[in-house]
Design a protein around this motif. Structure first.
Motif, PDB file in Angstrom:
ATOM      1  N   LEU A 229     -22.107 -28.502 -52.353  1.00 43.81           N
ATOM      2  CA  LEU A 229     -22.090 -29.254 -51.102  1.00 43.81           C
ATOM      3  C   LEU A 229     -22.569 -28.375 -49.949  1.00 43.81           C
ATOM      4  O   LEU A 229     -22.491 -27.152 -50.011  1.00 43.81           O
ATOM      5  CB  LEU A 229     -20.674 -29.766 -50.817  1.00 43.81           C
ATOM      6  N   GLU A 230     -23.044 -29.032 -48.898  1.00 42.95           N
ATOM      7  CA  GLU A 230     -23.477 -28.321 -47.695  1.00 42.95           C
ATOM      8  C   GLU A 230     -22.603 -28.638 -46.493  1.00 42.95           C
ATOM      9  O   GLU A 230     -22.654 -27.937 -45.496  1.00 42.95           O
ATOM     10  CB  GLU A 230     -24.946 -28.632 -47.405  1.00 42.95           C
ATOM     11  N   SER A 231     -21.814 -29.710 -46.590  1.00 42.97           N
ATOM     12  CA  SER A 231     -20.852 -30.020 -45.523  1.00 42.97           C
ATOM     13  C   SER A 231     -19.630 -30.704 -46.129  1.00 42.97           C
ATOM     14  O   SER A 231     -19.729 -31.409 -47.129  1.00 42.97           O
ATOM     15  CB  SER A 231     -21.478 -30.892 -44.429  1.00 42.97           C
ATOM     16  N   ILE A 232     -18.491 -30.438 -45.489  1.00 47.32           N
ATOM     17  CA  ILE A 232     -17.223 -31.020 -45.924  1.00 47.32           C
ATOM     18  C   ILE A 232     -16.544 -31.612 -44.699  1.00 47.32           C
ATOM     19  O   ILE A 232     -16.545 -31.012 -43.624  1.00 47.32           O
ATOM     20  CB  ILE A 232     -16.289 -29.965 -46.546  1.00 47.32           C
ATOM     21  N   GLN A 233     -15.946 -32.775 -44.879  1.00 51.80           N
ATOM     22  CA  GLN A 233     -15.240 -33.435 -43.793  1.00 51.80           C
ATOM     23  C   GLN A 233     -13.735 -33.440 -44.048  1.00 51.80           C
ATOM     24  O   GLN A 233     -13.292 -33.423 -45.199  1.00 51.80           O
ATOM     25  CB  GLN A 233     -15.709 -34.886 -43.665  1.00 51.80           C
ATOM     26  N   ILE A 234     -12.988 -33.480 -42.963  1.00 51.27           N
ATOM     27  CA  ILE A 234     -11.560 -33.777 -42.978  1.00 51.27           C
ATOM     28  C   ILE A 234     -11.369 -34.851 -41.922  1.00 51.27           C
ATOM     29  O   ILE A 234     -11.820 -34.700 -40.786  1.00 51.27           O
ATOM     30  CB  ILE A 234     -10.697 -32.539 -42.654  1.00 51.27           C
ATOM     31  N   ILE A 235     -10.724 -35.944 -42.312  1.00 51.12           N
ATOM     32  CA  ILE A 235     -10.481 -37.059 -41.388  1.00 51.12           C
ATOM     33  C   ILE A 235      -8.973 -37.196 -41.238  1.00 51.12           C
ATOM     34  O   ILE A 235      -8.265 -37.416 -42.219  1.00 51.12           O
ATOM     35  CB  ILE A 235     -11.121 -38.360 -41.919  1.00 51.12           C
TER      36      ILE A 235
ATOM     37  N   ASP B 203      -7.608 -45.292 -35.186  1.00 54.05           N
ATOM     38  CA  ASP B 203      -8.699 -44.374 -34.933  1.00 54.05           C
ATOM     39  C   ASP B 203      -8.344 -43.039 -35.594  1.00 54.05           C
ATOM     40  O   ASP B 203      -7.187 -42.627 -35.582  1.00 54.05           O
ATOM     41  CB  ASP B 203      -8.898 -44.145 -33.431  1.00 54.05           C
ATOM     42  N   MET B 204      -9.332 -42.388 -36.174  1.00 56.07           N
ATOM     43  CA  MET B 204      -9.115 -41.114 -36.857  1.00 56.07           C
ATOM     44  C   MET B 204     -10.082 -40.081 -36.288  1.00 56.07           C
ATOM     45  O   MET B 204     -11.131 -40.417 -35.750  1.00 56.07           O
ATOM     46  CB  MET B 204      -9.345 -41.274 -38.363  1.00 56.07           C
ATOM     47  N   GLU B 205      -9.710 -38.820 -36.426  1.00 54.54           N
ATOM     48  CA  GLU B 205     -10.527 -37.715 -35.922  1.00 54.54           C
ATOM     49  C   GLU B 205     -11.323 -37.098 -37.075  1.00 54.54           C
ATOM     50  O   GLU B 205     -10.772 -36.806 -38.133  1.00 54.54           O
ATOM     51  CB  GLU B 205      -9.643 -36.660 -35.265  1.00 54.54           C
ATOM     52  N   LEU B 206     -12.604 -36.905 -36.845  1.00 49.34           N
ATOM     53  CA  LEU B 206     -13.502 -36.330 -37.844  1.00 49.34           C
ATOM     54  C   LEU B 206     -13.745 -34.860 -37.548  1.00 49.34           C
ATOM     55  O   LEU B 206     -14.170 -34.498 -36.448  1.00 49.34           O
ATOM     56  CB  LEU B 206     -14.836 -37.080 -37.860  1.00 49.34           C
ATOM     57  N   TYR B 207     -13.465 -34.026 -38.537  1.00 43.87           N
ATOM     58  CA  TYR B 207     -13.751 -32.593 -38.495  1.00 43.87           C
ATOM     59  C   TYR B 207     -14.734 -32.285 -39.605  1.00 43.87           C
ATOM     60  O   TYR B 207     -14.683 -32.901 -40.676  1.00 43.87           O
ATOM     61  CB  TYR B 207     -12.475 -31.774 -38.719  1.00 43.87           C
ATOM     62  N   GLU B 208     -15.630 -31.311 -39.371  1.00 44.18           N
ATOM     63  CA  GLU B 208     -16.595 -30.931 -40.406  1.00 44.18           C
ATOM     64  C   GLU B 208     -16.729 -29.417 -40.491  1.00 44.18           C
ATOM     65  O   GLU B 208     -16.552 -28.702 -39.497  1.00 44.18           O
ATOM     66  CB  GLU B 208     -17.966 -31.552 -40.131  1.00 44.18           C
ATOM     67  N   LEU B 209     -17.070 -28.976 -41.693  1.00 43.41           N
ATOM     68  CA  LEU B 209     -17.367 -27.573 -41.974  1.00 43.41           C
ATOM     69  C   LEU B 209     -18.695 -27.547 -42.703  1.00 43.41           C
ATOM     70  O   LEU B 209     -18.932 -28.368 -43.597  1.00 43.41           O
ATOM     71  CB  LEU B 209     -16.265 -26.960 -42.848  1.00 43.41           C
ATOM     72  N   TYR B 210     -19.560 -26.607 -42.313  1.00 40.32           N
ATOM     73  CA  TYR B 210     -20.896 -26.521 -42.901  1.00 40.32           C
ATOM     74  C   TYR B 210     -21.049 -25.210 -43.656  1.00 40.32           C
ATOM     75  O   TYR B 210     -20.534 -24.172 -43.230  1.00 40.32           O
ATOM     76  CB  TYR B 210     -21.961 -26.612 -41.802  1.00 40.32           C
ATOM     77  N   LYS B 211     -21.803 -25.292 -44.739  1.00 39.99           N
ATOM     78  CA  LYS B 211     -22.100 -24.095 -45.517  1.00 39.99           C
ATOM     79  C   LYS B 211     -22.940 -23.160 -44.666  1.00 39.99           C
ATOM     80  O   LYS B 211     -23.895 -23.585 -44.008  1.00 39.99           O
ATOM     81  CB  LYS B 211     -22.864 -24.469 -46.788  1.00 39.99           C
ATOM     82  N   GLU B 212     -22.566 -21.895 -44.698  1.00 40.80           N
ATOM     83  CA  GLU B 212     -23.327 -20.903 -43.931  1.00 40.80           C
ATOM     84  C   GLU B 212     -24.612 -20.586 -44.665  1.00 40.80           C
ATOM     85  O   GLU B 212     -24.620 -20.348 -45.875  1.00 40.80           O
ATOM     86  CB  GLU B 212     -22.519 -19.619 -43.756  1.00 40.80           C
TER      87      GLU B 212
END
Length: 180
Positions: A127-133, A169-178
């Motif tokens: 994967l190149e990005s991961i989300q947490i909602i 309503d939910m909050e979206l957070y993301e992490l990207y592969k370096e």
């Protein structure tokens, strides 16, 4: 595959986890009914948990969804679940969803597990990005996202509807592969 940290470890779900998942879910029913209603309803009895575990093991092997258990080294108690789900292979994106036993919240265990599994998601899964909602007042989950260097992206309107409640309503957070 097993990832050890402190006095805990993470491993893919196994068929023999069914009974422990049933125990975990019933002990944490109040915590799970709002954000994990499907996991809850699929694990309310040992027979249902066996069906659930069998399905999740198959999904893991097929790379459709990855479910991990968090356990104590001694006495091997299951204390949490982490899903890597909503996989979009075209976008190389997935989403983490996690729950931990009420007796283990606030100890940094989930944050450590998410850090380990983020590396797995990037390096092994591809994967190149991961989300947490998360819901904004679910402070423990917000803290996990922040502790693991996920970035707040936006509010997703009416993203989740708990059983018997209005859409939230939910909050979206993301992490990207370096990129190296």
């Amino acid at each position: 595959m097993r990832f050890d940290f402190d006095t805990f470890y993470i491993e893919p779900i196994q068929i023999q986890d069914a009974w422990n998942i049933c125990n975990f879910v019933t002990a944490n029913e109040d915590r799970l009914k709002r954000y994990f209603p499907k996991t809850l309803e699929q694990n309310l009895s040992p027979d249902l948990s066996k069906i659930f575990a069998d399905k999740k093991v198959k999904q893991f092997k097929l790379k459709q969804e990855f479910l991990f258990t968090i356990k104590e080294n001694q006495p091997n108690n299951l204390i949490g679940l982490i899903y890597l789900k909503s996989l979009d292979w075209g976008r190389k994106q997935g989403e983490f969803a996690y729950c931990v036993h009420y007796g283990f919240e606030g100890k940094g265990i989930t944050s450590q597990a998410i850090k380990i599994l983020s590396e797995f998601a990037f390096e092994t899964v591809g994967l190149e990005s991961i989300q947490i909602i998360v819901y904004k007042t679910n402070y423990g989950s917000v803290k996990v996202a922040e502790n693991c260097n996920f970035t707040w992206i936006k509010t997703l309107e009416k993203e989740h509807t708990p059983p018997g409640e209005a859409p939230m309503d939910m909050e979206l957070y993301e992490l990207y592969k370096e990129i190296e």
